[in-house]
Write a protein that holds these residues in place. Structure first.
Motif, mmCIF file in Angstrom:
data_model
loop_
_atom_site.group_PDB
_atom_site.id
_atom_site.type_symbol
_atom_site.label_atom_id
_atom_site.label_comp_id
_atom_site.label_asym_id
_atom_site.label_seq_id
_atom_site.Cartn_x
_atom_site.Cartn_y
_atom_site.Cartn_z
ATOM 1 N N ARG A 235 0.865 -1.256 -0.069
ATOM 2 C CA ARG A 235 0.203 -0.025 0.101
ATOM 3 C C ARG A 235 0.923 1.231 -0.163
ATOM 4 O O ARG A 235 1.697 1.302 0.905
ATOM 5 C CB ARG A 235 -0.946 0.016 1.293
ATOM 6 C CG ARG A 235 -1.972 1.188 1.040
ATOM 7 C CD ARG A 235 -2.826 1.164 2.330
ATOM 8 N NE ARG A 235 -4.068 2.317 2.064
ATOM 9 C CZ ARG A 235 -4.121 3.361 2.776
ATOM 10 N NH1 ARG A 235 -2.981 3.456 3.334
ATOM 11 N NH2 ARG A 235 -4.976 4.223 2.385
ATOM 12 N N ASP A 241 -2.699 10.280 2.062
ATOM 13 C CA ASP A 241 -3.693 9.580 0.958
ATOM 14 C C ASP A 241 -3.083 8.556 0.132
ATOM 15 O O ASP A 241 -1.909 8.783 -0.180
ATOM 16 C CB ASP A 241 -3.982 10.843 0.047
ATOM 17 C CG ASP A 241 -4.668 11.797 0.942
ATOM 18 O OD1 ASP A 241 -5.369 11.628 2.014
ATOM 19 O OD2 ASP A 241 -4.336 13.021 0.856
ATOM 20 N N PRO A 242 -3.815 7.768 -0.374
ATOM 21 C CA PRO A 242 -3.355 6.586 -1.369
ATOM 22 C C PRO A 242 -2.980 7.122 -2.624
ATOM 23 O O PRO A 242 -3.273 8.271 -3.045
ATOM 24 C CB PRO A 242 -4.770 5.749 -1.660
ATOM 25 C CG PRO A 242 -5.830 6.166 -0.649
ATOM 26 C CD PRO A 242 -5.238 7.518 -0.059
ATOM 27 N N THR A 266 -0.451 0.558 -8.700
ATOM 28 C CA THR A 266 -1.424 0.817 -7.572
ATOM 29 C C THR A 266 -2.731 1.149 -7.925
ATOM 30 O O THR A 266 -2.834 1.953 -8.959
ATOM 31 C CB THR A 266 -0.711 1.804 -6.578
ATOM 32 O OG1 THR A 266 -0.733 3.015 -7.445
ATOM 33 C CG2 THR A 266 0.334 1.357 -5.911
ATOM 34 N N SER A 268 -7.109 2.434 -7.042
ATOM 35 C CA SER A 268 -7.701 3.658 -6.486
ATOM 36 C C SER A 268 -7.393 3.758 -5.056
ATOM 37 O O SER A 268 -7.439 4.501 -4.516
ATOM 38 C CB SER A 268 -9.170 3.638 -6.682
ATOM 39 O OG SER A 268 -9.796 2.545 -6.251
ATOM 40 N N ASN A 269 -7.183 2.397 -4.209
ATOM 41 C CA ASN A 269 -6.910 2.160 -2.798
ATOM 42 C C ASN A 269 -5.331 2.599 -2.794
ATOM 43 O O ASN A 269 -5.160 2.199 -1.461
ATOM 44 C CB ASN A 269 -7.771 1.058 -2.260
ATOM 45 C CG ASN A 269 -7.045 -0.124 -2.979
ATOM 46 O OD1 ASN A 269 -6.236 -0.064 -4.054
ATOM 47 N ND2 ASN A 269 -7.446 -1.274 -2.674
ATOM 48 N N GLN A 271 -3.114 0.266 -3.483
ATOM 49 C CA GLN A 271 -2.690 -1.011 -3.224
ATOM 50 C C GLN A 271 -2.327 -1.805 -4.585
ATOM 51 O O GLN A 271 -2.851 -1.436 -5.680
ATOM 52 C CB GLN A 271 -3.677 -1.805 -2.756
ATOM 53 C CG GLN A 271 -3.939 -1.298 -1.197
ATOM 54 C CD GLN A 271 -4.818 -2.407 -0.400
ATOM 55 O OE1 GLN A 271 -5.233 -3.103 -1.016
ATOM 56 N NE2 GLN A 271 -5.000 -2.120 0.828
#
Length: 496
Positions: A235, A241-242, A266, A268-269, A271
Motif C-alpha cells: 500500500r 492519502d493513497p 497501484t 484507487s486504494n 494498493q
C-alpha cells in the motif's frame, strides 16, 4: 491570477533524499532541525553541527553525496531549459497556477504572500527560473499552498545565489548554481541544494515537513507447503492519502526463491499485489517492495517473510488378519510290537584297493586379446546465439541517438562507448509513463500517454562532468518526438 501550462515534474534522482546539499561546505549557527539527509562535495567541511538536530544521515562527502550531486546537475539543467511565461519580479501578493515562470530582470523577490493554487491536482508542478538571485523579505515573506499543491512539486532554479531572510516561511526545492543562505528563524518546507557554493544556516527548520511518501507490505509472515503460491500486497500513501498509478517493484531478496521479481500498478486504494509460486524447495523467503516517488527517490517497504514447508503424511498401517487355529485330533495309540531276535552277521572281507594312475593335465592355452577399435568422436556443434529482443523504449532511445549522431555530427565525440542503464520511473502522473536511461553523462527521458499508438516525447541531454577547475555543464540538449519510427526534432542546443 496568472496561469500557464502545467509542466511535468523535475526529477531529482538520489538528490531527493537530501534536505541540505552543498558544494563548498555547510555552516550552521544556533539550534537547527533538519529532516532528511545532509552532504557536501567537493569541499566536505561542516561547521556548527553540534547544535543541529538531524532526522536523517550525514553523508558528508561520501559516494552517496557524490551521486546526489551528479543527479542535482541533471535536475538543475532540466529546470533551466524549460520554456517559461514571464511575470513581474515581485511575487508577493500574487496567485499563480501550475507552470514555468521567469522575470524580465532575471531575479525574483517575495514580500508578503505568494499563493500557489494547484487547482485540485496533487501532481501540479511549479517551476521558477532566475538568471541571478532569489531573495525573500525579512519577517513578512510567506509561500502559501492551496487546492492540492504539494511542496515537493515546487522548484526554484536560481542562476547564482538564494537568500531566505529572517523568519520567512518558504516552500519548495531550491536548486542554486552557487550558494544558499537561510537567515535566523526562517523555515524551508523543502530542500536547499547548492551546486557549487556553500549553504549557511541559522536557527532554522528545514526538510519535507508536509509531503511524506511511504509503502507498507503485508502480510508480515506466512507458512505454506512447497509447490503452492503466495501473494503479498503493498500500500503506497503520500501525505496520508493513497497514491494511485504508482509502479511498485517486488523482490524476493533472500531464501529458496531469491531473485524473483515482479511489478504492479497501484489502484484507487493505493494498493498493488504480487503473486509467485515456490520452486519446490523448503526454506524462508524474505520479500520487499519499493517505488519511485514523484521526486525520483526510491522509497522502500518493510520486509516480510514466507516459510515453505515439506509435509510428508505418516502412512496408515494395513491391518493383518490372524487366522483362527485348526484343532488337531488326538492320535490313536498303536500297541507296542513284539521284538524278533536279530541274527548274527558274518563279517564281509574288505577288498584291496587298486591304484588308478593320475592323468597328466595339459595346460590350457591363454587366448590372445582382441583389440577394440577406439570410437571416433563427432565434434559438438556450436549453438547459434539468439539475439535478445529490446523493448520499444530502448528502440526509441537507439533511434533518437542515431538521429543525433547522423544530423548533429559535432556530438560524435561524446557518443562513443555508450552502455545504458535505467528503465521505468514513476513521476506520480496518472495515465502517463516515463522511462529514463543513463550512460556516460547522457540522459534520455521518454514520456508518453498510456493510449493506443501514442506520440513519444523524448528529451536528450549530455552533461560534461565537473572537475576541480570547472563546473559541470550541459553540452547537448535535444528535444523531439517519436511515433512509428518517425522522428521530429523540436529543439536542439549545442554549447561546447
Amino acid at each position: 491570477m496568472v496561469s500557464a501550462v502545467s509542466p511535468t515534474t523535475v526529477l531529482l534522482g538520489t538528490a531527493a533524499n537530501f534536505s541540505v546539499l552543498a558544494g563548498s561546505g555547510i555552516t550552521n549557527t544556533g539550534p537547527t532541525t533538519i529532516t532528511g539527509d545532509v552532504g557536501t562535495f567537493p569541499t566536505t567541511s561542516e561547521t556548527g553541527f553540534g547544535s543541529v538536530t538531524l532526522h536523517g544521515t550525514n553523508h558528508m562527502g561520501d559516494s552517496v553525496t557524490q551521486g546526489a550531486k551528479t543527479d542535482l546537475v541533471i535536475a538543475y539543467n532540466d529546470a533551466a531549459l524549460r520554456t517559461p511565461v514571464t511575470v513581474p519580479t515581485e511575487l508577493g501578493g500574487t496567485t499563480l497556477t501550475p507552470g514555468v515562470y521567469n522575470s524580465l530582470s532575471g531575479t525574483f523577490g517575495i514580500t508578503g504572500t505568494l499563493t500557489l493554487d494547484g487547482g485540485g491536482d496533487p501532481n501540479a508542478v511549479f517551476i521558477f527560473q532566475t538568471a541571478s538571485t532569489l531573495i525573500t523579505a525579512a519577517s513578512g515573506s510567506v509561500v502559501s499552498l492551496i487546492n492540492g499543491t504539494r511542496g515537493c512539486n515546487v522548484f526554484w532554479q536560481v542562476g547564482s545565489s538564494a537568500t531566505i531572510d529572517t523568519y520567512s516561511t518558504f516552500v519548495g526545492n531550491i536548486l542554486a548554481y552557487t550558494s544558499i543562505t537561510v537567515n535566523t528563524g526562517a523555515t524551508v518546507d523543502g530542500r536547499v541544494l547548492a551546486l557549487n557554493g556553500a549553504v549557511t544556516l541559522d536557527s532554522n527548520t528545514i526538510g519535507q515537513t508536509v509531503d511524506f511518501d511511504s509503502i507498507v507490505l503485508a502480510p508480515a509472515t506466512s507458512i505454506n507447503p512447497v509447490g503452492t503460491s503466495h501473494t503479498v500486497t503493498a500500500r503506497v500513501v503520500g501525505t496520508g492519502d493513497p497514491v494511485v498509478g504508482s509502479n511498485v517493484t517486488f523482490t524476493v531478496v533472500s531464501g529458496p526463491n531469491a531473485g524473483l521479481t515482479g511489478w504492479n500498478i497501484t489502484g484507487s486504494n493505493g494498493q498493488a499485489s504480487f503473486t509467485y509460486t515456490s520452486n519446490g524447495s523448503p526454506g524462508t523467503d524474505t520479500i520487499q517492495a519499493s517505488f519511485v516517488n514523484s521526486q525520483g527517490a526510491t522509497v522502500t517497504s518493510n520486509q516480510v517473510t514466507k516459510t515453505w514447508t515439506t509435509c510428508t503424511p505418516k502412512p496408515t498401517p494395513t491391518p493383518t488378519c490372524t487366522p483362527k487355529p485348526t484343532c488337531t485330533p488326538k492320535p490313536t495309540c498303536t500297541p507296542k510290537p513284539t521284538c524278533t531276535p536279530r541274527p548274527t552277521c558274518a563279517p564281509t572281507p574288505t577288498p584291496s584297493p587298486t591304484c588308478t594312475p593320475r592323468p597328466t593335465c595339459a595346460p590350457t592355452p591363454t587366448p590372445k586379446p582382441t583389440c577394440t577399435p577406439k570410437p571416433t568422436c563427432a565434434p559438438t556443434p556450436t549453438p547459434t546465439p539468439t539475439a535478445t529482443p529490446i523493448s520499444k523504449q530502448e528502440q526509441i532511445r537507439t533511434d533518437v541517438m542515431n538521429y543525433i549522431k547522423t544530423y548533429h555530427r559535432e556530438t560524435a565525440q561524446y557518443t562513443q562507448g555508450c552502455s545504458w542503464t535505467g528503465g521505468l520511473v514513476n513521476t506520480g502522473t496518472v495515465g502517463a509513463a516515463t522511462y529514463k536511461y543513463l550512460s556516460n553523462g547522457w540522459t534520455v527521458t521518454i514520456t508518453y500517454p498510456i493510449v493506443t499508438n501514442p506520440v513519444y516525447t523524448v528529451t536528450v541531454t549530455y552533461v560534461r562532468p565537473a572537475s576541480w577547475f570547472m563546473p559541470a555543464k550541459v553540452i547537448v540538449y535535444w528535444q523531439g518526438t517519436w511515433q512509428n519510427g518517425a522522428i521530429g526534432q523540436t529543439n536542439y542546443k549545442y554549447t561546447p
